[in-house]
Design an enzyme around this catalytic site. Structure first.
Site, mmCIF file in Angstrom:
data_model
loop_
_atom_site.group_PDB
_atom_site.id
_atom_site.type_symbol
_atom_site.label_atom_id
_atom_site.label_comp_id
_atom_site.label_asym_id
_atom_site.label_seq_id
_atom_site.Cartn_x
_atom_site.Cartn_y
_atom_site.Cartn_z
ATOM 1 N N GLU A 49 0.773 -1.112 -0.120
ATOM 2 C CA GLU A 49 0.047 0.078 -0.186
ATOM 3 C C GLU A 49 0.807 1.040 0.076
ATOM 4 O OE1 GLU A 49 -3.842 -1.627 2.682
ATOM 5 O OE2 GLU A 49 -2.588 0.287 3.193
ATOM 6 N N ASP A 60 -5.752 9.269 10.259
ATOM 7 C CA ASP A 60 -4.479 8.860 10.651
ATOM 8 C C ASP A 60 -3.914 9.156 12.155
ATOM 9 O OD1 ASP A 60 -3.387 7.085 8.550
ATOM 10 O OD2 ASP A 60 -3.787 8.772 7.314
ATOM 11 N N TYR A 174 -10.795 -4.690 3.642
ATOM 12 C CA TYR A 174 -10.045 -3.940 4.563
ATOM 13 C C TYR A 174 -10.490 -3.755 5.731
ATOM 14 C CZ TYR A 174 -6.055 -1.047 6.189
ATOM 15 O OH TYR A 174 -5.281 -0.479 7.093
#
Lengths: 281, 398
Positions: A49, A60, A174
């Site tokens: 990735e 994040d 995911y």
């Protein structure tokens, strides 16, 4: 069959799970990223990735935020990242997923982006802030070019949403193993297990787990229940700490090999026994 | 008849929507459902009205500013006095609404982002009122610039969390609030302070702030027997402007002007004029006009007014701009400062530096209009908080 699907198939036949590595492109500069990727591949990365840096990465934690800042300070942009991927692609069949926020793609132009990403050899896209409800405007350009839009499933995703998500999904699912942002909490297998089973009941796509997995022991425990494990913040942090060392690449290879070993069931001993497709049940 | 916006997915034409990570999506859908039910519930509406009236002090006056009208020698200027609300600005309208909704949803913790600290103070205030735990995210840079508001929030019982990431200002505080919300989504309600963010926030905040325009519309009809020719309001995220504009949206003869922060001037690049000088993009969960570079990286905003110092704008404003329903332009720091002095000395009303932007445009507009024309300016907040900034500018001049 694209490279992602092919890789999962090969791994399954060997009884292994996918080691999916994330790194922020251009941290601390693109030359380093370009030199590092073949090392990671050689050491056992099954899927890569590649993170596109963004000024406002709301999904994040601090580790990847700081990596994005370093990358942006070095002048990294999407066009340069695609060029880098095109160069790497000449010598490699490593499946590559671009991990990005939507705005850099949108600013690039959705159609132009899809065309150039496909031409560069990108296999999948994970646009973290583009839920299925808004994805059509990008999918109309990526789908015809065989680019997989990787779907995210969170612990907060209920069954009704899950059904809609897997319907439009491609490549792999995911699974976000913690409620929160990347690299800040340690996920627990017991808590993720019911969700992994929930996803399996609804799709045959491979399921990979990420967000907060950092040690070989954690990789091993999640690999027993998923098709792949994603290591992001742990690698980015490792690279930030060791980035200045002269034997960086050799040490990075060791770091990755140790994690990769944890995706191979112990009973197989790492030898080519080959069968045991039942692993993971 | 045209359908009311936003649509089911929160779109205002080509803008708005819900661009967030999957972890937040279920919470936004839960919030949307809860809000839709609350908005239809007479008990909720009664509680909200009661809070606005008895606690915030509404309705606020629509004041005919005779002195500046005479000095400018043109249109009749009315000021919608949001500065007279409890906590000194329109922000309390929205935080009362959202806190009531949080309580109804059984959430015991509220969080908010703040730039200058006005929304943080308004959130901490309602948290104290309703006995909720409160955490405010504020950029380190802003904490330094707005120490007295930090103290106010702490006095009200809120925990102020400094944000050092990115540029350490409002947009980063909002990033951090979204991250924190993702981690504590099950017990925490995120009180967004403006008509931005992912659906349903732009709509919900607009609805809570629409009390401004509903009152103003009723008041002007009573005072003048007709609707105004112009509405003028400052636009950062755009909540006071949308609160004023929205109830007038179908009144075709009433023009609407949103005044963005021109900072040191658009050509210098040091401004916060997202619509006037930005491009469409996606930030903080919605598609709208943004200050960004050619690679889609969000740029820093600059304004003398911390409350306008935001690189985005509410998506409904982007829509009003696209359809031409409202016009957006900018005034500079210097013009806002001159307007601050003008209103203070002529009317004895010190506007917040944000609101001074609206006044500055009214000063340009009014003399071009006839004496029978009417302009309503939203005086969104009072200027006490800006004394240090005004004093510093005086210093600089010397």
């Amino acid at each position: 069959m694209n490279r992602i699907e092919k890789r999962f198939r090969t791994l399954r036949s060997r009884g292994e799970k996918a080691l999916i590595l994330y790194l922020t492109a251009g941290d601390p500069n693109l030359q380093r990223t370009e030199a590092l990727i073949p090392v990671l591949e050689e050491a056992g990365a099954d899927i890569l990735e590649i993170g596109v840096p963004f000024s406002d990465p709301t999904a994040d934690g601090p580790v990847i935020q700081e990596a994005a800042q370093r990358s942006l300070r070095a002048g990294t942009n999407l066009a340069a990242i695609l060029d880098m991927i095109a160069r790497l692609r000449r010598a490699s069949d490593l499946p590559i997923v671009l991990f990005t926020y939507y705005n850099p793609v949108f600013a690039y132009g959705n159609e132009r982006f899809a065309r150039q990403a496909a031409a560069a050899g990108v296999d999948g896209l994970l646009v973290v802030d583009l839920p299925p409800e808004e994805a059509a405007e990008l999918r109309q350009f990526t789908h015809p070019r065989g680019l997989d839009l990787i779907a995210l499933v969170a612990p907060t995703t209920d069954d009704r949403r899950l059904a809609g998500i897997v319907r439009g999904a491609a490549g792999f699912i995911y699974y976000i193993s913690v409620t929160g942002v990347t690299g800040t909490k340690t996920p627990k297998v017991a808590e993720a297990l019911p969700d992994l089973q929930r996803i399996r009941r609804r799709t045959d796509l491979p399921v990979a787990v990420g967000f907060g997995i950092s040690t070989p022991a954690q990789v091993r425990s999640f690999a027993a229940h998923a098709d792949g494990v994603i290591i992001g913040s742990a690698l980015v942090k490792w690279l930030a700490v060791h980035g200045e060392e002269r034997d960086l690449f050799a040490r990075a290879a060791l770091f990755v090999r140790e994690i990769k070993a944890a995706t191979i069931p112990r009973s197989e001993g790492g030898d080519e026994k080959g069968q045991a497709p039942t692993a993971g049940e | 008849m045209r359908r009311e916006l936003p649509d089911k997915q929160g779109h205002f034409g080509a803008f708005g929507g819900r661009y967030v990570a999957e972890t937040l999506m279920p919470a936004l859908i839960e919030l949307e459902d809860a809000y839709r039910r609350a908005a239809r519930d007479p008990a909720f509406r009664r509680d909200f009205r009661h809070c606005l009236h008895d606690y915030a002090g509404r309705e606020t006056p629509l004041y005919f500013a005779a002195n500046i009208t005479r000095r400018l020698g043109g249109a009749r200027i009315y000021l919608k006095r949001e500065d007279l609300n409890h906590t000194g600005a329109h922000k309390i309208n929205n935080t009362l609404g959202q806190a009531l909704l949080a309580r109804r949803m059984g959430k015991k913790r509220i969080i908010a982002e703040t730039g200058a600290g006005q929304h943080g103070v308004a959130t901490a205030t309602v948290a104290a009122l309703f006995g909720m735990e409160c955490q405010i995210f504020m950029g380190e840079e802003d904490i330094r610039r707005q120490a007295s508001n930090v103290f106010r929030m702490e006095m009200l019982g809120a925990r102020v969390t400094p944000v050092a990431s990115g540029t350490a200002t409002l947009k980063d505080a909002m990033n951090e609030a979204m991250r924190h919300w993702a981690a504590r989504i099950r017990d925490t309600f995120y009180v967004i302070g403006t008509t931005a963010g992912p659906h349903p926030y732009p709509r919900m905040v607009r609805d809570f702030q629409s009390v401004i325009g509903r009152e103003a519309r009723r008041q002007i009809l009573k005072k003048e027997g007709r609707l105004p020719d112009y509405l003028v309001a400052c636009v950062g995220g755009g909540s006071n402007a949308m609160g004023l504009f929205h109830p007038f949206r179908k009144d075709g003869d009433t023009a609407m002007i949103g005044v963005e922060a021109g900072g040191k001037g658009i050509p210098t690049g040091l401004h916060a004029a997202s619509i006037s000088a930005g491009a469409v993009g996606v930030l903080h969960g919605n598609k709208t006009y943004l200050l960004q570079d050619g690679h889609g990286q969000v740029r820093d905003a600059h304004s003398i007014s911390a409350g306008l110092d935001y690189p985005g704008v509410g998506p409904e404003h982007s829509h009003f701009h696209a359809t031409g329903r409202a016009r957006y332009l900018s005034v500079t720091d210097a013009e806002a400062l001159a307007a601050f002095r003008f209103l203070t000395t002529c009317e004895g009303i010190m506007p917040a530096m944000e609101s001074a932007h609206a006044v500055a445009h009214a000063m340009k507009l009014a003399p071009t209009l006839g004496r029978d024309q009417i302009v309503i300016v939203c005086l969104s907040g009072r200027g006490d908080k800006d004394m240090d900034i005004v004093a510093a500018q005086k210093e600089e001049k010397r």
